[in-house]
Motif scaffolding. Structure first.
Motif, short mmCIF file in Angstrom:
data_model
loop_
_atom_site.label_atom_id
_atom_site.label_comp_id
_atom_site.label_asym_id
_atom_site.label_seq_id
_atom_site.Cartn_x
_atom_site.Cartn_y
_atom_site.Cartn_z
N ASP A 43 -5.99 -0.61 -4.41
CA ASP A 43 -5.94 -1.48 -3.42
C ASP A 43 -6.92 -2.43 -2.90
O ASP A 43 -8.10 -1.90 -2.56
N ASP A 82 -7.02 -3.45 -0.70
CA ASP A 82 -7.21 -2.62 1.11
C ASP A 82 -9.16 -1.92 1.07
O ASP A 82 -9.44 -2.18 2.18
N SER A 109 0.70 -1.39 -0.01
CA SER A 109 0.37 -0.32 0.25
C SER A 109 0.92 1.33 0.26
O SER A 109 0.61 2.42 -0.80
MG MG Z 1 -1.92 -2.70 2.47
#
Ligand code: MG
Ligand code: ADP
Length: 567
Positions: free
Chosen positions: A352, A354, A263
């Motif tokens: 991402d 996430d 990230s």
């Molecule tokens: Mg991450």
């Protein structure tokens, strides 16, 4: 023009009188080497401070032509002057005492990025310079304390101006460096295009930040080093030859174990649409400047966006070719974010895992067997990512920690290992092939119809009004009258001054542009051109220009207009 002396006389005359008498000071005054303009006087000591601007003739300011002629060096110079002026002003702020905001000297505070700001404008041809700041006009209780304002305007401010806005007094070596860095960064951006790269990350870059609340570089971080197979060399105009990772256009996957820096790399790429100051660690992290971070954004409003490329046949029968909702789900919001970024002319998606809706990104085979595709409104992003690349020339850089399906689609696979990138494209592809022998009956998707971008709006009743107040709430939102636009999840918006600019743009668009004929692209394009041609100030039609506006990309103009709930 009135003289500095005249201002002194006015101030002596109104001393000890009620605060509104300060209004008499509005106007422009010739000082020795600049003009001081009092653009707007606050109504009382507790109101937002008075707006003041300093105008320096280009010949007197004396900055070299090669710093101001080209836009990228001019913006970098202005940014450096803002930082210097801010430092000088800080030591004088609140030295003059009194009630409320008395004695405040407030100058724009840039972060790590270099942005064009209304705080300092330099004319490219003449070099004429305008510096804007706010000053709290001093009072005792509610009566004027002219002596303190005289100290500010005749001692403190001239000292700041002398030290900051004249080349002869400046740290010339530093400014030379600022110029050279801007030239090198500009050069890398041109190289991205020439070499068909989506992004470049120089060896030695420091990507992680100090903390969640500090954007400064992390101390003792592992510095970046490109995998040999992806290394490119760039011969910069000033700083010599640099090496780093060139991420080619196409589909790139960033994988790796949790906490290995995936990230962090993506975040750096998101910010790489802007230039960073020397010492930031990301000076040579340069991304295609049309790149858009795509994420899920539950709860956002969607206004007539054609999300049919991803969503069709919703159980409630809603039309997804012109999708409207006041409260989007994870997947519909992410679909809208993709389509609207296409509309805004992006060539690079940054995603991402996430912050994505899983059902938007993938669907595994077992699920496809159990829940029949006819019952599934979502065509996941994985089934469109190649089409987006070859048909629309939009690349994707995707962080994936848990889902291997994208290995089949990726042109490049980078594994982050202990904060270092490793090119594992070949081994990942091989493994993926072996794996796919085990699973058959792949669902083959037809290409989608290109999304329609023809969306027209009219501004809601009673919303087109001169006196609408634009109010920023940090980076998170801006309100125009009572209409609040949520911008928290527009992640590449990084400065509250950008949010303010967007607020003024929406106001302008509501007053002049949303006529039920022009579509969103025409309106965003119009706003972009207006600022390009006339400067950021063009967005605000008031009598004076606020000192707290920063430039925005057309992608963020779209993002803001798209989140407006009152069209
Ligand atoms: Mg991450
Ligand atoms: P991932 O997304 O792979 O789970 P993150 O990018 O969130 O991992 O990074 C995890 C932690 O490691 C963060 O606290 C981050 O600040 C830190 N970190 C990232 N890159 C580096 C680096 N190059 N050097 C030191 N620490 C780093």
């Amino acid at each position: 023009m009135k003289k500095a002396q005249d201002l002194q006389e006015i101030l002596h005359r109104i001393d000890h009188r009620g605060y509104p008498a300060y209004k008499d000071t509005a106007g422009a005054y010739q000082f020795d080497s600049y003009v001081l303009s009092i653009d707007h006087v606050q109504g009382d000591p507790f109101a937002s401070p008075s707006k003041v601007s300093v105008h320096v003739d280009g010949k007197k300011a004396g900055f070299p032509a090669d710093m101001i002629q080209q836009k990228h060096t001019r913006i970098a110079l202005a940014d450096a002057l803002i930082r210097k002026f801010g430092k000088e002003a800080q030591q004088y702020s609140h030295k003059a005492k009194g009630s409320g905001k008395s004695g405040l000297l407030s100058v724009s505070r840039p972060g790590q990025e270099v942005l064009e700001r209304s705080a300092c404008e330099i004319a490219p041809d003449s070099g004429n310079l305008i510096f804007r700041l706010e000053i709290g006009f001093p009072a005792n209780g509610r009566s004027i304390n002219a002596g303190e304002l005289i100290r500010i305007l005749f001692q403190f401010l001239p000292a700041c101006v002398q030290k900051s806005l004249f080349y002869k007094n400046a740290d010339q070596k530093h400014l030379q460096k600022v110029k050279e860095l801007a030239q090198d960064q500009y050069y890398i951006r041109t190289q991205l295009k020439q070499r068909n790269l989506a992004a470049f990350v120089a060896d030695g870059s420091i990507l992680p930040r100090e903390s969640g609340v500090s954007d400064r570089p992390m101390k003792q971080a592992v510095s970046f080093c490109s995998p040999p197979s992806m290394a490119v060399e760039i011969h910069l105009p000033n700083a010599g030859t640099i090496k780093g990772m060139g991420i080619p256009q196409g589909i790139t996957l960033i994988v790796g174990g949790g906490y290995h820096g995936k990230s962090t790399l993506l975040k750096a790429l998101e910010r790489g649409v802007y230039n960073h100051i020397a010492g930031d660690g990301r000076e040579y992290v340069i991304t295609d400047d049309t790149a858009v971070k795509i994420r899920a954004e539950d709860g956002r409003s969607i206004q007539k966006t054609d999300i049919s490329m991803f969503i069709n046949g919703l159980p409630n029968g809603k039309n997804t070719k012109s999708f409207v909702t006041e409260d989007a789900s994870g997947s519909t919001s992410q679909a809208a974010n993709v389509i609207e970024a296409m509309e805004a002319g992006t060539h690079l998606f940054l995603i991402d895992e996430d912050t994505s809706a899983t059902n938007f990104m993938i669907r595994d085979e077992l699920m496809a067997r159990v829940v029949h595709p006819n019952m599934e409104p979502i065509t996941p992003f994985i089934d469109r990512v190649e089409e987006l690349s070859y048909r629309y020339h939009i690349s994707t850089i995707l962080v994936a920690g848990s889902c291997g399906s994208y290995f089949y689609k990726a042109d490049h696979v980078i594994q982050m290992m202990q904060y270092q990138p490793v090119d594992i494209t070949e081994s990942a592809k091989k493994e993926a092939e072996r794996f796919s022998d085990m699973t058959k009956d792949k669902l083959v998707r037809k290409e989608a119809d290109p999304p329609s971008f023809h969306r027209v709006f009219t501004a809601g009743k009673g919303s087109a009004n001169e006196r609408m107040k634009v109010k920023g709430m940090g980076k998170d939102a801006v309100s125009i009258d009572r209409d609040t636009i949520e911008l928290r999840y527009v992640e590449q918006l990084l400065d509250s001054e950008q949010t303010m600019t967007l607020g003024y743009m929406v106001k302008y668009a509501k007053q002049h542009l949303f006529d039920g004929k022009k579509d969103m692209r025409e309106i965003a394009g119009y706003l972009e051109r207006m600022v390009e041609e006339k400067g950021i100030g063009a967005v605000c039609e008031g009598r004076y220009l606020p000192c707290n506006l920063a430039a925005v990309r057309v992608q963020e103009i779209f993002a803001c207009l798209n989140r407006c709930r009152t069209l």
